[in-house]
Design a protein around this motif. Sequence first.
Motif, PDB file in Angstrom:
ATOM      1  N   PHE A 377      23.559  40.231   3.685  1.00 35.97           N
ATOM      2  CA  PHE A 377      22.400  39.352   3.820  1.00 35.97           C
ATOM      3  C   PHE A 377      22.747  37.968   3.282  1.00 35.97           C
ATOM      4  N   GLU A 378      22.626  36.973   4.138  1.00 29.68           N
ATOM      5  CA  GLU A 378      22.909  35.592   3.760  1.00 29.68           C
ATOM      6  C   GLU A 378      21.633  34.769   3.888  1.00 29.68           C
ATOM      7  N   VAL A 379      21.333  34.003   2.848  1.00 29.36           N
ATOM      8  CA  VAL A 379      20.131  33.170   2.867  1.00 29.36           C
ATOM      9  C   VAL A 379      20.178  32.220   4.060  1.00 29.36           C
ATOM     10  N   LEU A 380      19.059  32.129   4.764  1.00 34.42           N
ATOM     11  CA  LEU A 380      18.935  31.234   5.910  1.00 34.42           C
ATOM     12  C   LEU A 380      17.892  30.175   5.585  1.00 34.42           C
ATOM     13  N   LEU A 381      18.301  28.928   5.554  1.00 35.42           N
ATOM     14  CA  LEU A 381      17.386  27.825   5.284  1.00 35.42           C
ATOM     15  C   LEU A 381      16.921  27.250   6.613  1.00 35.42           C
ATOM     16  N   ALA A 382      15.664  27.470   6.928  1.00 32.61           N
ATOM     17  CA  ALA A 382      15.085  26.986   8.179  1.00 32.61           C
ATOM     18  C   ALA A 382      13.578  26.900   7.985  1.00 32.61           C
ATOM     19  N   PRO A 383      12.889  26.066   8.751  1.00 31.18           N
ATOM     20  CA  PRO A 383      11.435  25.989   8.634  1.00 31.18           C
ATOM     21  C   PRO A 383      10.789  27.349   8.902  1.00 31.18           C
ATOM     22  N   HIS A 386       5.131  29.425   6.512  1.00 32.23           N
ATOM     23  CA  HIS A 386       4.465  29.158   5.242  1.00 32.23           C
ATOM     24  C   HIS A 386       5.538  28.918   4.193  1.00 32.23           C
ATOM     25  N   ALA A 387       5.204  28.128   3.198  1.00 39.03           N
ATOM     26  CA  ALA A 387       6.193  27.772   2.185  1.00 39.03           C
ATOM     27  C   ALA A 387       6.686  28.971   1.391  1.00 39.03           C
ATOM     28  N   ASP A 388       5.902  30.042   1.308  1.00 40.15           N
ATOM     29  CA  ASP A 388       6.311  31.221   0.548  1.00 40.15           C
ATOM     30  C   ASP A 388       7.310  32.103   1.294  1.00 40.15           C
ATOM     31  N   VAL A 389       7.479  31.881   2.586  1.00 45.33           N
ATOM     32  CA  VAL A 389       8.329  32.760   3.399  1.00 45.33           C
ATOM     33  C   VAL A 389       9.787  32.375   3.225  1.00 45.33           C
ATOM     34  N   ARG A 390      10.632  33.379   3.079  1.00 44.78           N
ATOM     35  CA  ARG A 390      12.073  33.126   3.028  1.00 44.78           C
ATOM     36  C   ARG A 390      12.772  33.971   4.098  1.00 44.78           C
ATOM     37  N   ALA A 391      13.997  33.608   4.401  1.00 47.27           N
ATOM     38  CA  ALA A 391      14.689  34.268   5.512  1.00 47.27           C
ATOM     39  C   ALA A 391      16.157  34.498   5.180  1.00 47.27           C
ATOM     40  N   TRP A 392      16.707  35.521   5.848  1.00 48.02           N
ATOM     41  CA  TRP A 392      18.116  35.871   5.666  1.00 48.02           C
ATOM     42  C   TRP A 392      18.746  36.200   7.025  1.00 48.02           C
ATOM     43  N   LYS A 393      20.019  35.877   7.169  1.00 50.31           N
ATOM     44  CA  LYS A 393      20.810  36.396   8.279  1.00 50.31           C
ATOM     45  C   LYS A 393      21.321  37.775   7.879  1.00 50.31           C
ATOM     46  N   GLY A 398      30.985  40.770  10.483  1.00 50.32           N
ATOM     47  CA  GLY A 398      31.065  39.396  10.965  1.00 50.32           C
ATOM     48  C   GLY A 398      30.138  39.076  12.114  1.00 50.32           C
ATOM     49  N   GLU A 399      29.373  40.068  12.595  1.00 53.79           N
ATOM     50  CA  GLU A 399      28.481  39.868  13.734  1.00 53.79           C
ATOM     51  C   GLU A 399      27.024  39.852  13.276  1.00 53.79           C
TER      52      GLU A 399
END
Length: 674
Positions: A377-383, A386-393, A398-399
């Motif tokens: 899991f890699e942190v994904l910085l994208a809009p 909501h400001a509380d939402v976070r995302a990961w790749k 490698g895929e």
Amino acid sequence: MTNPLLSRWDTPYALPPFDAIEDKDFEPAFEAALAQSRAAIAAIADELEAPTFANTIDALELADVSLDRVLGVFYNVAGADSTPAREALQREFSPKLAAYSSEITANSALFARIEALWDQRETLDLSDEQQRVLMLTRRSFVRSGALLSGADKARMAAIKERLAVLGTQFTQNLLADERSWFMPLSEGDLEGLPDFVKDSARAAGAEKGANGPAITLSRSLIVPFLQFSPRRDLREKAFAAWGARGANGGETDNRAVAAEILRLREERAKLLGYPSFAAYKLETEMAKEPAKVRDLLMRVWAPAKAAAQADAQVLEAMMHGEGVNGPLEPWDWRYYSAIRRKEEHDLDEAELKPYLQLDRMIEAAFACANRLFGLEFEVLLAPMYHADVRAWKVIRGGELVAIFMGDYFARGSKRSGAWCSAMRSQKKLGGDVKPIVVNVCNFAKPSDGAPALLSYDDARTLFHEFGHALHQMLSNVTYGSISGTSVARDFVELPSQLYEHWLEVPEVLAEFATHAKTGNAMPEALLARLLAAQTYDQGFATVEYVASALVDLDFHDGDAPADPMVAQAATLERIGLPHAIPMRHATPHFAHIFSGDGYSSGYYSYMWSEVMDADAFEAFMETDAFDRATAQKLEDNILSAGGSRDAEALYTAFRGRMPGVEALLKGRGLVETT
């Protein structure tokens, strides 16, 4: 200007361009996408060439590509961050979508093409997955009324449209009640509460604009308040508001809404020739019939009720020992149970909670997925929406496997509960589509940048929803209609409830349960006490759940009740619900069964799945909790398979047999009575 919902998404990993989407974009995008879908359906039905799997079933699977994209964004955002505009759009969209669905299943030319393929299925050289999709497609049409004609077909369409309106109304009424109520407190009213409850109450008061701390109807705030507040009068007031959601009179009262929903469901089932809605609904589930559901629930009810009654006597004696007379009440149970747990297990939520930091529990869920399935899991910085939402790749070898989004904190714009959804589902037809999976929770948000602390139940919820997410992320099918969690309702909770077990693995907590202030690992003695107390108060937890499941079954297994509240009371009296234990979800706020058809006549499914999850985890414990061979077998036969095979066949392929109820009773610390 180009509507961002309809234009090509030149964003990382084709994420929705949340920073460009406005509420005003949803309606025109919806109407345009709906028109495209209607045109696609018409083209399939009017096709001059003889029906083939490609020009009929494949084409049907691809007909709603634009509509799915628009609605995947809209309904996720509307459920987790509602606005008056979004709520109005939900009320507008739901009947239109129901009407569109009815148009499809009522299209006789389209159904004739499906029937022709069904009749020729043995000669079409279809793959196993294609055969399954053909069967499910035909079955869906038949169960939606494709074989009806004339007035009956028109009535079925009207019922579906009205049910869509009522489900949306029920949800929005409940959200309105949850959003509007709060109980202001003085600083003196916080006496006796642990610091984490005080902090959450102050943060809630600030959000509500109160002049000081407040208690809201967020489960992550009201439950610890009921556990720790020595003020019995305030506990009673808070509990009464919690129980009255959807039953406060006026425009947001859900009792009449529930009654109409039940009447229409019964009529719908009988139009299709079923004796009851439960018979209709359960036909496609693992249980198959209401009698099997009732048998399971009653086998568990007897030992659970006996345990709860014994516990109630102990708690009532504790209360009387403090000079409080009268019977133990529902607003007393959690308070005295928390005291008893500390006495018997030397376990105090205030001592435990600093070790259960939200960020560390997310890391724990990810780490288990890495050890079991090789996911990174890699942190994904994208809009985000909501400001509380976070995302990961989510990556393996490698895929890219998926995009995972987490929306963890309670807020007034979010409906209650916790859930997993796919903003985009995995499929291969029409291109290799990687899923966008969302976990939504309602944990109390800390104030002033302090770390978010979870209860053990909160941490279990996080693992539960992540188990659903794995079912979506690891899906590996061709057809979107059977992707991920598109399985029988009483099978869908298996991956989520199974994943909860890894929170109980000692080495997981030993690594990730670290103190928010000191960073120290949870002491071995505390960890041992926590794990030893896992079956504590299971009489209460099982009784409140099974009572709700039996009420749901009774509502739908027979004639619809004229007054659901009277019917609810009759069921609870018949089974002898202990006085101090309410249903987990009373009718006016029973969103599982009234916000839509998903869990209607199917709330039992958590327990049906628990029979399997207890047995499935035994498969790991026979070797090792992180045995990769067993994990690979789980992925191959369940997590990646979606609805590509019958649920019983999937489980049997994993475990070699179907389980009995014994593992469930053992896991809950209950002894079955005869």
